[in-house]
Design an enzyme around this catalytic site. Structure first.
Site, PDB file in Angstrom:
ATOM      1  N   TRP A 224      31.851  37.765  32.811  1.00 50.72           N
ATOM      2  CA  TRP A 224      32.030  38.936  31.961  1.00 50.72           C
ATOM      3  C   TRP A 224      33.502  39.161  31.629  1.00 50.72           C
ATOM      4  O   TRP A 224      34.341  39.235  32.534  1.00 50.72           O
ATOM      5  CB  TRP A 224      31.551  40.203  32.671  1.00 50.72           C
ATOM      6  CG  TRP A 224      30.095  40.387  32.918  1.00 50.72           C
ATOM      7  CD1 TRP A 224      29.448  40.310  34.114  1.00 50.72           C
ATOM      8  CD2 TRP A 224      29.087  40.754  31.959  1.00 50.72           C
ATOM      9  NE1 TRP A 224      28.110  40.591  33.976  1.00 50.72           N
ATOM     10  CE2 TRP A 224      27.856  40.863  32.647  1.00 50.72           C
ATOM     11  CE3 TRP A 224      29.115  40.987  30.579  1.00 50.72           C
ATOM     12  CZ2 TRP A 224      26.668  41.209  32.011  1.00 50.72           C
ATOM     13  CZ3 TRP A 224      27.936  41.329  29.948  1.00 50.72           C
ATOM     14  CH2 TRP A 224      26.731  41.434  30.656  1.00 50.72           C
ATOM     15  N   ASP A 225      33.815  39.303  30.357  1.00 51.26           N
ATOM     16  CA  ASP A 225      35.110  39.836  29.991  1.00 51.26           C
ATOM     17  C   ASP A 225      35.102  41.318  30.379  1.00 51.26           C
ATOM     18  O   ASP A 225      34.038  41.946  30.423  1.00 51.26           O
ATOM     19  CB  ASP A 225      35.339  39.672  28.487  1.00 51.26           C
ATOM     20  CG  ASP A 225      36.590  40.384  28.013  1.00 51.26           C
ATOM     21  OD1 ASP A 225      37.656  40.169  28.608  1.00 51.26           O
ATOM     22  OD2 ASP A 225      36.494  41.165  27.042  1.00 51.26           O
TER      23      ASP A 225
END
Length: 228
Positions: A9-10
């Protein structure tokens, strides 16, 4: 059989709303230094900041140059003088890490996915800022790991960044991993370089002007649940 067992996940503008935090931090910093901030100043800063981050991703400026240079450029454009840039940058960074805003109820999404897939944060942000935001938000207790570029030694989208991350994930398999993020130049290019599936979080319907390979495109983070 599920397609993926690992999500990267960014953080900024994906799991957390960076734009809201950014506006809060800049406004608070201006007030602390006795400055009035007009809406045009925020817009100008956003453009300058984005430019510096893209240059950092390309290796053109260091993180240290980015953290002070963006404010030096901002104050030059605004004709504001006699500001201690280093002090202002520190105040801003502390304020930035003191607030968080979830996007698409991301906390409950990550909590729902916990145990079904492994979840890791991949971020180019400043270590202390990112650690604080993730701790305050409670995401650090849900995610299986956090990979911050300052600690890794390379920024996204550099291939070396991802190679080091992959080595830190037990039993990692590229074909079972997917990166989810809003940035074409950082997240999607990084995923392309690293050879993993790319899910572009694009709620605003922007154009893929970098002609990168996008495996999935979503407007809401909860669409990830169907993909995996």
């Amino acid at each position: 059989m599920k397609k993926f067992d690992t999500i990267l996940w960014d953080v900024d503008q994906t799991l957390l709303d960076f734009e809201l935090s950014q506006a809060y931090a800049l406004g608070k910093s201006f007030r602390q230094f006795g400055l009035e901030m007009e809406d045009s100043a925020l817009s100008l800063y956003v453009d300058i900041n984005n430019t510096y981050w893209k240059r950092h991703e390309l290796g053109e400026v260091s993180k240290a140059e980015l953290l002070t240079g963006r404010f030096r450029t901002l104050f030059s454009e605004l004709a504001i003088k006699d500001i201690d840039i280093g002090n202002f940058a520190s105040v801003y960074q502390e304020a930035l890490g003191s607030v968080f805003y979830f996007r698409d109820d991301s906390y409950n999404l990550c909590r729902r996915l916990k145990g079904r897939v492994r979840q890791y944060a991949v971020t180019n942000g400043v270590t202390s800022t990112q650690q604080n935001k993730l701790h305050l938000s409670g995401l650090d207790k849900i995610l299986d790991g956090i990979f911050i570029s300052e600690e890794i030694g390379y920024p996204k989208p550099q291939k070396k960044y991802f190679e080091i991350c992959f080595k830190k994930i037990p039993d990692f398999r590229k074909e079972k991993a997917i990166i989810v993020g809003d940035s074409l130049s950082s997240d999607m290019r990084g995923g392309n370089e690293a050879g993993i599936a790319c899910c572009w979080y694009n709620p605003e319907g922007k154009e893929n002007n970098l002609e990168l390979k996008i495996d999935y495109e979503i407007k809401n983070l909860w669409e990830v649940e169907k993909i995996i």
